[in-house]
Design an enzyme around this catalytic site. Structure first.
Site, PDB file in Angstrom:
ATOM      1  CG  ASP A  35      19.272  70.511   4.928  1.00  0.00           C
ATOM      2  OD1 ASP A  35      20.270  71.214   4.661  1.00  0.00           O
ATOM      3  OD2 ASP A  35      19.183  69.314   4.630  1.00  0.00           O
ATOM      4  CG  HIS A  42      25.919  78.189   0.879  1.00  0.00           C
ATOM      5  ND1 HIS A  42      25.567  77.796  -0.392  1.00  0.00           N
ATOM      6  CD2 HIS A  42      26.822  79.191   0.703  1.00  0.00           C
ATOM      7  CE1 HIS A  42      26.225  78.511  -1.285  1.00  0.00           C
ATOM      8  NE2 HIS A  42      27.007  79.356  -0.649  1.00  0.00           N
TER       9      HIS A  42
HETATM   10  P1  ADP Z   1      24.431  69.419   2.542  1.00  0.00           P
HETATM   11  O1  ADP Z   1      24.944  70.614   1.776  1.00  0.00           O
HETATM   12  O2  ADP Z   1      24.075  69.695   3.977  1.00  0.00           O
HETATM   13  O3  ADP Z   1      25.299  68.207   2.413  1.00  0.00           O
HETATM   14  P2  ADP Z   1      22.402  69.235   0.437  1.00  0.00           P
HETATM   15  O4  ADP Z   1      21.264  68.260   0.306  1.00  0.00           O
HETATM   16  O5  ADP Z   1      22.025  70.645   0.208  1.00  0.00           O
HETATM   17  O6  ADP Z   1      23.025  69.000   1.874  1.00  0.00           O
HETATM   18  O7  ADP Z   1      23.540  68.890  -0.595  1.00  0.00           O
HETATM   19  C1  ADP Z   1      24.166  67.638  -0.611  1.00  0.00           C
HETATM   20  C2  ADP Z   1      24.827  67.407  -1.970  1.00  0.00           C
HETATM   21  O8  ADP Z   1      25.749  66.327  -1.842  1.00  0.00           O
HETATM   22  C3  ADP Z   1      23.827  67.017  -3.040  1.00  0.00           C
HETATM   23  O9  ADP Z   1      24.217  67.604  -4.262  1.00  0.00           O
HETATM   24  C4  ADP Z   1      23.953  65.496  -3.101  1.00  0.00           C
HETATM   25  O10 ADP Z   1      23.684  64.953  -4.367  1.00  0.00           O
HETATM   26  C5  ADP Z   1      25.412  65.283  -2.753  1.00  0.00           C
HETATM   27  N1  ADP Z   1      25.605  63.980  -2.096  1.00  0.00           N
HETATM   28  C6  ADP Z   1      25.177  63.618  -0.882  1.00  0.00           C
HETATM   29  N2  ADP Z   1      25.515  62.324  -0.623  1.00  0.00           N
HETATM   30  C7  ADP Z   1      26.166  61.879  -1.704  1.00  0.00           C
HETATM   31  C8  ADP Z   1      26.767  60.641  -2.077  1.00  0.00           C
HETATM   32  N3  ADP Z   1      26.774  59.586  -1.263  1.00  0.00           N
HETATM   33  N4  ADP Z   1      27.363  60.557  -3.268  1.00  0.00           N
HETATM   34  C9  ADP Z   1      27.360  61.615  -4.103  1.00  0.00           C
HETATM   35  N5  ADP Z   1      26.816  62.801  -3.822  1.00  0.00           N
HETATM   36  C10 ADP Z   1      26.228  62.936  -2.641  1.00  0.00           C
END
Ligand code: ADP
Length: 455
Positions: free
Chosen positions: A358, A154
């Site tokens: 990312d 991922h």
């Molecule tokens: P990573 O997997 O590196 O964290 P991504 O952008 O691919 O980055 O995925 C992050 C996920 O986590 C997304 O679905 C996002 O909506 C969720 N997310 C990130 N911060 C929050 C938050 N504060 N509250 C709820 N969901 C969150």
């Protein structure tokens, strides 16, 4: 399709309904096909034994195992999150190398392989997720497992130069070759993986795209992950995000949503927003930045300073630009329920997504899915997010260039409606068509093709 689907991921949703795009997609797949889902329970117990707890899912079975405190430290916090994570995110300088952690990581993978091998059948299709389990197929092969095994990485694939900093870099090709299909997010990742394999003694890149390495053959392909766009869009339209935020009617909203991770480029993002405020014309729109950034992995050293740095930068920008009735940066440290998050994205004028590195970045896709198609916000996206390969209609920026990001904010906030609609339509087409169901389907179809070719 033949055989059971067997999924392995670090965490299994055994303690409540599945949530989050990936977990829901895997849940849907397993519900349709039946099968097994292996992973850790989330419990840390002093002396975990070599057996799974069984939890009944909806049409499939979850098999979970506990970790000991030493395993949690060495396998999860140590090798996975303090070595492989920084390595794959171009931060080899942050690797905390410790031979004991590597040993524990291998012990957990071997223990899981041993426990799984007793339950597997030759016609199972095994789909393993993420860097916690890179050596798992090789360990399963050592246990005599012959079934088709796929993997999905991922996060980004490391550059060859960074890979050399991993003491176990010579084992990496062997770990990859244990799988039949090694899935990556982007073409860029596939190119990095092939660069590493090209010229490696014992490896041959064959004409049909397969790789032969010692006595094994495997494929490396990209499968860009998507989100459940239709469900997210429906969620976003249910609540009025602006009412939740208590914004002034003429105030414009820029949104950032990230875990507090050094790969996300948060400090530069806040500084770019500060530059935008400094340089904006008197009559330019008054914009606020809402940054939602819950802390993660706080037990890992490299994460401890991030929050402090960010608070300092936010304080500085707010100190310079606030007035009695307005604070330009609002900063939230906690998680936000998904329906609230979706509504807030929809209320935003700009999605500011500027990671240094990312694998994909699902936030960029969620922001697009959540927009009102008749009055959409503008996505600003880092050239280093995996999503950029599919999202060329965003405003693409270099997250190291503060001035360029500030100019992109100015452009986004001044963009005419017709251009916003054009860009959003192009982005939304990809996000809705290449959703998470498409991702699972294309991955499993490729696995089926490979297992049919072997029979
Ligand atoms: P990573 O997997 O590196 O964290 P991504 O952008 O691919 O980055 O995925 C992050 C996920 O986590 C997304 O679905 C996002 O909506 C969720 N997310 C990130 N911060 C929050 C938050 N504060 N509250 C709820 N969901 C969150």
């Amino acid at each position: 399709m033949t055989g059971r689907l067997v999924v392995v991921s670090n965490r299994v949703p055994s303690d409540g309904p599945p949530s989050g795009g990936l977990v829901v997609a895997l849940h849907d797949c397993l519900r349709a096909t039946g099968g097994l889902w292996f992973g850790t329970s989330g419990r840390i117990t002093d002396d975990p034994d070599d057996s799974f707890a069984q939890v009944q899912g909806d049409g499939y079975t979850m098999r979970t195992f506990d970790l000991s405190p030493a395993e949690q430290q060495g396998y999860y916090l140590g090798y996975a999150n303090s070595v492989l994570w920084p390595l794959c995110h171009r931060r080899a300088d942050l690797m905390a190398l410790n031979a004991g952690d590597y040993d524990t990581y291998m012990q957990v993978n071997r223990r899981l392989a041993r426990m799984m091998a007793a339950e597997l059948r030759p016609d199972d299709r095994i789909w393993i997720h993420d860097y916690h389990f890179l050596p798992l197929a090789d360990c399963l092969r050592a246990e005599g497992v012959t079934a088709t095994i796929g993997y999905f990485h991922h996060i980004p694939f490391p550059a060859t130069h960074d890979m050399m900093a991993l003491p176990q870099h010579d084992l990496f090709p062997r770990w990859m070759a244990g799988f039949d299909l090694f899935g990556l997010q982007t073409q860029r990742d596939v190119a990095a993986a092939l660069e590493m394999l090209r010229g490696l003694p014992g490896a041959e890149l064959l004409r049909d795209g397969t790789i032969s390495y010692r006595d094994r053959r495997f494929e490396v392909r990209s499968f860009p992950i998507g989100i459940d766009a239709a469900a997210f869009a429906a969620e976003a339209a249910r609540i009025d995000g602006r009412a939740l935020l208590n914004f002034a009617p003429d105030e414009r909203l820029v949104i950032g949503v990230d875990r507090l991770d050094y790969s996300k480029g948060l400090d530069n993002r806040l500084r770019a927003f500060g530059r935008y405020l400094r340089d904006r014309a008197e009559d330019a729109p008054k914009a606020s930045l809402l940054q939602i950034a819950p802390p993660t992995r706080e037990e890992v050293d490299a994460y401890q300073q991030i929050r402090e740095d960010l608070e300092r930068t936010a304080g500085k920008v707010n100190g310079l630009h606030s007035d009695l009735g307005w604070t330009p940066i609002r900063y939230i440290h906690s998680g936000v329920p998904r329906d609230t998050l979706a509504a807030v994205y929809r209320a935003a004028d700009v999605g500011f997504v500027t990671p240094f590195c990312d694998g994909m970045n699902l936030v960029a896709k969620e922001f697009v899915a959540a927009q009102d198609p008749d009055d959409p916000g503008v996505l600003i996206l880092s050239q280093f997010a995996g999503a950029v390969e599919q999202m060329a209609s965003a405003l693409i920026v270099n997250p190291y260039d503060i001035g360029e990001m500030a100019r992109a904010l100015r452009q986004a906030l001044a963009m005419p409606l017709a251009e916003r609609i054009d860009r959003h339509q192009a982005l939304a087409r990809g996000v809705f068509r290449k959703d998470v169901a498409h991702w699972t389907r294309s991955y499993l179809d490729t696995m089926d093709r490979l297992s049919a070719a072997r029979d």
